[in-house]
Design an enzyme around this catalytic site. Structure first.
Site, PDB file in Angstrom:
ATOM      1  N   ASP A  54       0.827  -1.092   0.104  1.00  0.00           N
ATOM      2  CA  ASP A  54      -0.069   0.059   0.086  1.00  0.00           C
ATOM      3  C   ASP A  54       0.846   1.223   0.060  1.00  0.00           C
ATOM      4  O   ASP A  54       1.959   1.309   0.369  1.00  0.00           O
ATOM      5  CB  ASP A  54      -0.846  -0.091   1.419  1.00  0.00           C
ATOM      6  CG  ASP A  54      -1.958  -0.954   1.190  1.00  0.00           C
ATOM      7  OD1 ASP A  54      -2.402  -1.197   0.054  1.00  0.00           O
ATOM      8  OD2 ASP A  54      -2.749  -0.893   2.199  1.00  0.00           O
ATOM      9  N   LYS A  75      -4.180   3.105  -2.692  1.00  0.00           N
ATOM     10  CA  LYS A  75      -5.503   3.851  -2.953  1.00  0.00           C
ATOM     11  C   LYS A  75      -5.229   5.382  -2.197  1.00  0.00           C
ATOM     12  O   LYS A  75      -4.530   5.052  -0.991  1.00  0.00           O
ATOM     13  CB  LYS A  75      -6.691   3.128  -2.082  1.00  0.00           C
ATOM     14  CG  LYS A  75      -7.071   1.877  -3.247  1.00  0.00           C
ATOM     15  CD  LYS A  75      -8.262   1.446  -3.036  1.00  0.00           C
ATOM     16  CE  LYS A  75      -8.457   0.865  -1.704  1.00  0.00           C
ATOM     17  NZ  LYS A  75      -9.680   0.289  -1.205  1.00  0.00           N
ATOM     18  N   MET A 190      -7.461   9.292   9.463  1.00  0.00           N
ATOM     19  CA  MET A 190      -8.176   9.783   8.137  1.00  0.00           C
ATOM     20  C   MET A 190      -9.043  11.062   8.425  1.00  0.00           C
ATOM     21  O   MET A 190     -10.321  10.960   7.842  1.00  0.00           O
ATOM     22  CB  MET A 190      -8.887   8.568   7.492  1.00  0.00           C
ATOM     23  CG  MET A 190      -8.003   7.516   6.884  1.00  0.00           C
ATOM     24  SD  MET A 190      -8.741   5.956   6.015  1.00  0.00           S
ATOM     25  CE  MET A 190      -9.184   4.966   7.656  1.00  0.00           C
TER      26      MET A 190
HETATM   27  N1  SAH Z   1      -3.653   0.241   9.269  1.00  0.00           N
HETATM   28  C1  SAH Z   1      -3.014   1.386   9.579  1.00  0.00           C
HETATM   29  C2  SAH Z   1      -4.266   2.650   9.353  1.00  0.00           C
HETATM   30  C3  SAH Z   1      -4.642   2.767   7.814  1.00  0.00           C
HETATM   31  S1  SAH Z   1      -5.792   3.977   7.313  1.00  0.00           S
HETATM   32  C4  SAH Z   1      -2.735   1.821  10.653  1.00  0.00           C
HETATM   33  O1  SAH Z   1      -2.868   0.565  11.691  1.00  0.00           O
HETATM   34  O2  SAH Z   1      -1.948   2.556  11.252  1.00  0.00           O
HETATM   35  C5  SAH Z   1      -4.664   5.370   6.867  1.00  0.00           C
HETATM   36  C6  SAH Z   1      -4.544   6.417   8.029  1.00  0.00           C
HETATM   37  O3  SAH Z   1      -3.770   5.985   8.815  1.00  0.00           O
HETATM   38  C7  SAH Z   1      -3.965   7.631   7.509  1.00  0.00           C
HETATM   39  O4  SAH Z   1      -4.987   8.478   6.726  1.00  0.00           O
HETATM   40  C8  SAH Z   1      -3.638   8.337   8.648  1.00  0.00           C
HETATM   41  O5  SAH Z   1      -4.716   9.039   9.552  1.00  0.00           O
HETATM   42  C9  SAH Z   1      -3.013   7.041   9.551  1.00  0.00           C
HETATM   43  N2  SAH Z   1      -1.689   6.934   9.302  1.00  0.00           N
HETATM   44  C10 SAH Z   1      -0.977   5.901   8.848  1.00  0.00           C
HETATM   45  N3  SAH Z   1       0.341   5.916   8.882  1.00  0.00           N
HETATM   46  C11 SAH Z   1       0.573   7.243   9.425  1.00  0.00           C
HETATM   47  C12 SAH Z   1       1.730   8.075   9.597  1.00  0.00           C
HETATM   48  N4  SAH Z   1       2.986   7.573   9.415  1.00  0.00           N
HETATM   49  N5  SAH Z   1       1.616   9.184  10.374  1.00  0.00           N
HETATM   50  C13 SAH Z   1       0.189   9.744  10.515  1.00  0.00           C
HETATM   51  N6  SAH Z   1      -0.898   8.972  10.300  1.00  0.00           N
HETATM   52  C14 SAH Z   1      -0.759   8.041   9.789  1.00  0.00           C
END
Ligand code: SAH
Length: 287
Positions: A54, A75, A190
């Site tokens: 991803d 995406k 998000m």
């Molecule tokens: N599975 C992921 C989340 C996916 S949804 C997890 O457990 O972290 C995607 C959202 O995750 C982004 O829009 C943001 O809100 C958050 N996110 C993921 N990586 C991030 C990062 N390095 N810094 C800040 N927000 C992050």
């Protein structure tokens, strides 16, 4: 960020699961810093024939799998799931071809990552799977900003919410009023797009306009940025700071602890801004 120059123990001192042909391992890659991968993830990277990854998988992590084919399945912006179905079916096809498939996702695969849906499709198609959890951005990203997601003096519960539903709209199934009343710490994934709506609903439901808020972007990477603000100012301040996604938004008094626990600033030689940010007036461990 400082990275030490030590070496790690050899992975061969232990036995590790074998990624067999025809299997799919659904694996979290953590929030960005490659050091936050699990050893199971590293083991998977070394064995995969093909990696379907991803957008939020940290830079450099795929370099640990030079033998594998890398397929980008990113995406953006919470768009609908037509493509999601394609990704799941691609995984099924690759497995049926006898590939060792690694499905690599940012953070944890089962936290707002559609990992559950992909796993269901694989199971429905009789593809054997393994789930490898990862460090979720809402925990690890905040830790890198010096914000403990729980703290005895602040919160006995934490609520993780998404600011998007499947269509990209603000989730209508969430009762923001009840979250506002019951959750001492709210961590929003998000959330940037619908932040004006979310913050006004929380304030309408009784949260203080002055409540501390942090926005952590590209957390755990070298580009990490942290905005500290309040519930009523976060929209304006985030706009002025021109923050770019991905962003984790954290609402609650625990944000104040960053004044003491911004460990990256401390490591860079700055003094903590405030060693008693909760105003307890006594050592943190004296209870
Ligand atoms: N599975 C992921 C989340 C996916 S949804 C997890 O457990 O972290 C995607 C959202 O995750 C982004 O829009 C943001 O809100 C958050 N996110 C993921 N990586 C991030 C990062 N390095 N810094 C800040 N927000 C992050």
């Amino acid at each position: 960020m400082t990275r030490s120059m030590t070496t790690l123990p050899s992975l061969s001192d232990q036995t590790w699961p074998v990624l067999e042909p025809g299997w799919v391992w659904l694996c979290g890659a953590g929030p960005g810093d490659p050091g936050l991968l699990t050893l199971h993830a590293l083991n998977a990277l070394q064995q995969a024939d093909v990696i379907v990854y991803d957008a939020l998988v940290g830079d450099g992590i795929l370099n640990w799998a030079p033998q594998a084919e890398h397929i980008y399945a990113g995406k953006r912006g919470g768009r609908p799931s037509a493509k999601q179905r394609d990704i799941s079916l691609t995984l099924v096809q690759l497995a049926r071809k006898g590939k060792r498939v690694l499905r690599l996702k940012g953070g944890d695969p089962f936290v707002f990552g559609r990992g559950g849906e992909e796993a269901q499709t694989l199971v429905q198609h009789n593809v054997p799977i393994r789930i490898i959890p990862g460090i979720s951005a809402g925990i690890g990203g905040l830790a890198y900003a010096g914000i403990p997601v729980t703290h005895r003096d602040v919160n006995q519960a934490v609520t993780f919410v998404t600011g998007h539903d499947q269509t990209g709209a603000a989730p209508t199934s969430l009762d923001w009023g009840s979250i506002a009343r019951s959750s001492q710490m709210i961590v929003i994934y998000m959330g940037m797009k619908h932040l004006p709506k979310i913050t006004s609903q929380l304030i309408e439901a009784g949260r203080s306009a002055d409540e501390p808020v942090a926005v952590v972007t590209t957390a755990t990477t070298d580009q990490q940025r942290v905005l500290e603000t309040t519930l009523s100012n976060v929209v304006k301040d985030a706009g002025a700071a021109d923050l770019a996604p991905p962003a984790i938004i954290c609402i609650g008094r625990g944000v104040l602890l960053r004044q003491a626990l911004d460990w990256q600033a401390i490591a860079a030689g700055l003094a903590p801004r405030n060693t008693d940010p909760l105003g307890r007036g006594r050592p943190a461990e004296s209870a």
